[in-house]
Design an enzyme around this catalytic site. Structure first.
Site, mmCIF file in Angstrom:
data_model
loop_
_atom_site.group_PDB
_atom_site.id
_atom_site.type_symbol
_atom_site.label_atom_id
_atom_site.label_comp_id
_atom_site.label_asym_id
_atom_site.label_seq_id
_atom_site.Cartn_x
_atom_site.Cartn_y
_atom_site.Cartn_z
ATOM 1 N N SER A 29 42.294 42.648 43.282
ATOM 2 C CA SER A 29 39.869 42.207 42.881
ATOM 3 C C SER A 29 39.474 42.069 43.765
ATOM 4 O O SER A 29 39.579 41.903 44.312
ATOM 5 C CB SER A 29 40.088 41.458 40.524
ATOM 6 O OG SER A 29 39.165 41.567 40.302
ATOM 7 N N TYR A 63 42.515 32.958 36.655
ATOM 8 C CA TYR A 63 42.369 34.007 36.706
ATOM 9 C C TYR A 63 42.411 34.710 38.770
ATOM 10 O O TYR A 63 42.554 35.733 39.655
ATOM 11 C CB TYR A 63 41.505 35.434 36.566
ATOM 12 C CG TYR A 63 41.422 36.526 36.697
ATOM 13 C CD1 TYR A 63 42.379 37.075 36.397
ATOM 14 C CD2 TYR A 63 40.680 36.863 37.536
ATOM 15 C CE1 TYR A 63 42.235 38.373 35.999
ATOM 16 C CE2 TYR A 63 40.457 38.530 37.183
ATOM 17 C CZ TYR A 63 41.242 39.221 37.088
ATOM 18 O OH TYR A 63 41.323 40.883 37.477
ATOM 19 N N LYS A 81 44.988 36.695 41.678
ATOM 20 C CA LYS A 81 44.052 38.046 42.441
ATOM 21 C C LYS A 81 44.311 37.799 43.245
ATOM 22 O O LYS A 81 44.546 38.500 44.323
ATOM 23 C CB LYS A 81 42.763 39.248 41.750
ATOM 24 C CG LYS A 81 42.836 39.437 40.302
ATOM 25 C CD LYS A 81 43.930 40.360 40.059
ATOM 26 C CE LYS A 81 43.473 41.386 39.185
ATOM 27 N NZ LYS A 81 45.210 41.987 38.381
#
Length: 260
Positions: free
Chosen positions: A150, A163, A167
């Protein structure tokens, strides 16, 4: 036909980007699909619908489905075993399964951090290692691995402190795997989507103020759809990208470079 005759394994395939990737590979000629999904009632119905859509388009296409929690290493082993039993090989892996339960950092329950890391980071490691071992021993040796990172690997988010590190780890994993696996003719690349309209951010998209702000930040003036990511995934997995490994392809409509 960029994926003509290829056998593709996709994690988190029942919805969103995973589903779009499965349909895009079918469009470009893949004939074998190992579709992983969580295994609850909702994803069971979703993957059955996806299987019917893929197989109805071409009698030469075959789909096998594998339920399971990707954060458990045994799930990755089951995915590989299903591919070998059905097709004798796996040519392409799309490591897509991931979650993003938004949470405030200072009050975040430890469990929220742990499950996010386990699914996104550990799950990506397990499936990449399991499929790479299969690609190493199959004849002809080799294959292509594409992992969904991402733009969050590069930038932060107030409610994504658990999060964004996962990534970044996925991007780093592909960098190192490209080096470790190149001698076996296995390529490893990452795709880094921007804001894509999926279940992960569906609540934000219902807020008109947030939606308009996200659209304004993109150079192309719209949010991404899962199909916008699926095309680049097929490209990186295909032989047309046969000299690309260790790359991170940003697919964000120009969001990351927009400082205005």
């Amino acid at each position: 036909m960029l994926a003509s005759g290829k056998i593709v394994a996709i994690t988190g395939s029942s919805r969103g980007i995973g589903r779009a990737c499965a349909l895009e590979f079918a469009k470009y000629g893949a004939t074998g699909f190992v579709l992983h999904y969580l295994g609850d009632a909702v994803t069971e119905a979703e993957v059955q619908s996806l299987q019917a859509e893929i197989e109805s388009g071409d009698n030469n296409r075959k789909v096998v489905t594998v339920p399971g929690d990707i954060s458990k290493p045994e799930t990755s082993q089951k995915i590989v075993e299903a591919g070998v039993v059905a097709f004798n090989r796996i040519d392409i892996l799309v490591s897509n399964a991931g979650i993003c339960p938004f949470a405030e950092f200072l009050t975040m329950p430890l469990e929220t951090y742990q499950v996010t890391r386990a699914v996104n980071q550990d799950g990506s490691f397990y499936i990449t290692q399991a499929v790479a071992n299969q690609m190493k021993k199959q004849v002809p040796q080799g294959g292509s691995i594409v992992s969904l990172s991402s733009i969050s690997a590069f930038v932060g988010g107030e409610y994504q402190c658990h999060y964004t590190p996962t990534k970044a780890a996925i991007l780093s994993l592909m960098h190192s795997c490209a080096i470790a696996l190149g001698k076996y003719n296995i390529r490893a690349n990452a795709v880094l989507p921007g804001t894509i309209a999926t279940d992960i951010n569906k609540e934000d998209l219902l807020d008109k103020e947030k939606y308009d702000a996200m659209v304004k930040r993109t150079a192309l003036g719209r949010l991404g759809e899962p199909s916008d990511v699926a095309g680049p995934v097929v490209f990186l997995a295909s032989d047309i990208a046969k000299y690309i490994t260790g790359a991170g392809l940003v697919v964000d409509g120009g969001l990351l470079i927009n400082l205005q």
